[in-house]
Design an enzyme around this catalytic site. Structure first.
Site, PDB file in Angstrom:
ATOM      1  N   ASP A  13       0.854  -1.192   0.000  1.00  0.00           N
ATOM      2  CA  ASP A  13       0.000   0.000   0.000  1.00  0.00           C
ATOM      3  C   ASP A  13       0.886   1.236   0.000  1.00  0.00           C
ATOM      4  O   ASP A  13       2.063   1.170   0.389  1.00  0.00           O
ATOM      5  CB  ASP A  13      -0.919   0.012   1.233  1.00  0.00           C
ATOM      6  CG  ASP A  13      -1.818   1.243   1.247  1.00  0.00           C
ATOM      7  OD1 ASP A  13      -2.450   1.513   0.213  1.00  0.00           O
ATOM      8  OD2 ASP A  13      -1.873   1.948   2.273  1.00  0.00           O
ATOM      9  N   SER A  14       0.321   2.368  -0.377  1.00  0.00           N
ATOM     10  CA  SER A  14       1.075   3.624  -0.348  1.00  0.00           C
ATOM     11  C   SER A  14       1.407   4.040   1.088  1.00  0.00           C
ATOM     12  O   SER A  14       2.310   4.837   1.300  1.00  0.00           O
ATOM     13  CB  SER A  14       0.254   4.720  -1.027  1.00  0.00           C
ATOM     14  OG  SER A  14      -1.013   4.818  -0.407  1.00  0.00           O
ATOM     15  N   CYS A  76      -3.689  -1.118  -2.170  1.00  0.00           N
ATOM     16  CA  CYS A  76      -3.933   0.298  -2.456  1.00  0.00           C
ATOM     17  C   CYS A  76      -4.792   0.430  -3.718  1.00  0.00           C
ATOM     18  O   CYS A  76      -4.436  -0.098  -4.770  1.00  0.00           O
ATOM     19  CB  CYS A  76      -2.583   0.981  -2.669  1.00  0.00           C
ATOM     20  SG  CYS A  76      -2.680   2.712  -3.082  1.00  0.00           S
ATOM     21  N   GLU A 156      -6.456   9.739   8.645  1.00  0.00           N
ATOM     22  CA  GLU A 156      -5.138   9.604   9.298  1.00  0.00           C
ATOM     23  C   GLU A 156      -5.057  10.431  10.572  1.00  0.00           C
ATOM     24  O   GLU A 156      -4.321  10.098  11.501  1.00  0.00           O
ATOM     25  CB  GLU A 156      -4.028  10.012   8.320  1.00  0.00           C
ATOM     26  CG  GLU A 156      -3.855   8.987   7.237  1.00  0.00           C
ATOM     27  CD  GLU A 156      -2.650   9.222   6.346  1.00  0.00           C
ATOM     28  OE1 GLU A 156      -1.775  10.023   6.685  1.00  0.00           O
ATOM     29  OE2 GLU A 156      -2.611   8.584   5.280  1.00  0.00           O
ATOM     30  N   CYS A 197     -11.228   3.439  -1.577  1.00  0.00           N
ATOM     31  CA  CYS A 197      -9.958   3.920  -1.036  1.00  0.00           C
ATOM     32  C   CYS A 197      -9.753   3.262   0.322  1.00  0.00           C
ATOM     33  O   CYS A 197     -10.704   3.104   1.093  1.00  0.00           O
ATOM     34  CB  CYS A 197     -10.012   5.438  -0.886  1.00  0.00           C
ATOM     35  SG  CYS A 197      -8.556   6.131  -0.061  1.00  0.00           S
ATOM     36  N   HIS A 199      -8.635   4.247   3.030  1.00  0.00           N
ATOM     37  CA  HIS A 199      -8.898   5.036   4.241  1.00  0.00           C
ATOM     38  C   HIS A 199     -10.387   5.177   4.576  1.00  0.00           C
ATOM     39  O   HIS A 199     -10.734   5.479   5.705  1.00  0.00           O
ATOM     40  CB  HIS A 199      -8.337   6.448   4.074  1.00  0.00           C
ATOM     41  CG  HIS A 199      -6.846   6.519   4.124  1.00  0.00           C
ATOM     42  ND1 HIS A 199      -6.036   5.753   3.318  1.00  0.00           N
ATOM     43  CD2 HIS A 199      -6.025   7.272   4.902  1.00  0.00           C
ATOM     44  CE1 HIS A 199      -4.771   6.040   3.580  1.00  0.00           C
ATOM     45  NE2 HIS A 199      -4.729   6.958   4.534  1.00  0.00           N
TER      46      HIS A 199
HETATM   47  N1  DGL Z   1      -4.014   3.913  -0.334  1.00  0.00           N
HETATM   48  C1  DGL Z   1      -4.597   4.936  -1.185  1.00  0.00           C
HETATM   49  C2  DGL Z   1      -5.792   4.325  -1.904  1.00  0.00           C
HETATM   50  O1  DGL Z   1      -6.374   3.341  -1.495  1.00  0.00           O
HETATM   51  C3  DGL Z   1      -5.008   6.154  -0.390  1.00  0.00           C
HETATM   52  C4  DGL Z   1      -3.845   6.986   0.093  1.00  0.00           C
HETATM   53  C5  DGL Z   1      -3.035   7.610  -1.015  1.00  0.00           C
HETATM   54  O2  DGL Z   1      -3.530   8.528  -1.702  1.00  0.00           O
HETATM   55  O3  DGL Z   1      -1.920   7.165  -1.199  1.00  0.00           O
HETATM   56  O4  DGL Z   1      -6.179   4.841  -2.922  1.00  0.00           O
END
Ligand code: DGL
Length: 280
Positions: A13-14, A76, A156, A197, A199
């Site tokens: 994941d990012s 992600c 976050e 997403c 989050h």
């Molecule tokens: N993990 C990213 C997603 O699911 C969200 C956070 C980011 O923008 O890196 O799209």
């Protein structure tokens, strides 16, 4: 030399948002070892251009592959949308699964009237991956995408409910869900909201308050875990042991912040012994 089935499943994941997918995977497959990499040094991916996202994702995935994994799960949404075909080609024959297809399946089966709203990062919405995936599964569906950029920092920060969050949600969603005093629209009211997403599951309660009980809210975590289980089964890669899986979390920056914020997404503390700083 380890048998391939004994290797961990790699998750990428990012940042720490993908821990929502990790959690679902650990519940569904408790005997699998899981190796998670969150690229917090380059977070967020969702506001970046496609070629940058692909470049970052390939680099991170290579790190996991070099450590030894039997499958790569791209937790992600942004990375899945931009880079899944490239990853599959680059790392073939390693199985590579993303979160978009499972999320699309969840939304397509949850919706009764076929009117679905998907919310995600700017890059995910602009790339159209969810819209295309839902169209493949349910061609008659009407899908509206909406980028909800502010939900990422809100989650976050741990701001998941209350008037401020609901106000922002209302501002993003009022027109697509025909909320409040907007002029009557011709198209039917969407009945399903897909959280596209990592989050956004943290904001589910606030979103439900804004949209009311009739709108179904779905995400891709559980369906992704199911797809991983099916793929492991199909390819004969299920872990042969009965012991509980071992977990390692890698991050590219600021381990204390990863531990603190990650705990909200994972639903349990992240211990020092399972957390490692890596450079890509
Ligand atoms: N993990 C990213 C997603 O699911 C969200 C956070 C980011 O923008 O890196 O799209």
């Amino acid at each position: 030399m380890k048998n391939v089935a004994q290797l961990p499943v790699g998750l990428f994941d990012s940042g720490m948002g993908g821990l929502t997918v990790f959690k679902a995977l650990a519940q569904r497959l408790p005997t699998e070892d899981l190796l998670y990499l969150g690229d917090t040094a380059r977070l967020p991916y969702g506001t970046k251009g496609r070629s940058t996202i692909v470049r970052y994702t390939l680099k991170a995935a290579q790190h996991l592959v070099d450590m030894g994994i039997k499958m790569l799960v791209v937790a992600c949404n942004t990375a899945t949308s931009a880079a899944l075909p490239t990853l599959r080609e680059h790392f073939s024959p390693l199985p590579v699964l993303g979160v978009v297809e499972p999320g699309a399946i969840a939304a397509a089966s949850a919706s009764r009237n076929g009117h679905i709203v998907v919310i995600a990062t700017e890059a995910t919405i602009a790339g159209g991956a969810y819209q295309h995936a839902i169209a493949r599964i349910r061609p008659q569906a009407v899908v509206t995408g909406r980028a909800c950029t502010l939900f990422v920092p809100l989650a976050e920060e741990g701001w998941m409910d209350g008037p401020l969050v609901e106000g922002i949600a209302r501002r993003y969603l009022a027109d697509v869900f025909h909320l409040a005093d907007l002029p009557q629209q011709d198209s039917p009211q969407p009945d399903t909201l897909l959280l596209g997403c990592t989050h956004f599951p943290l904001l589910q309660g606030a979103l439900q308050n804004v949209l009311g009980p009739k709108v179904r809210i779905v995400d891709s975590a559980a369906t992704t875990a199911e797809s991983v289980a099916n793929e492991l089964q199909r390819s004969g890669l299920m872990h042969p042991g009965q012991a509980s899986g071992k977990y390692r979390f890698l991050t590219t920056d600021n381990t204390p912040r990863f531990a603190k914020t990650g705990a909200m997404f994972l639903g349990r503390p992240i211990n020092e012994e399972e957390l490692f700083l890596v450079d890509l």
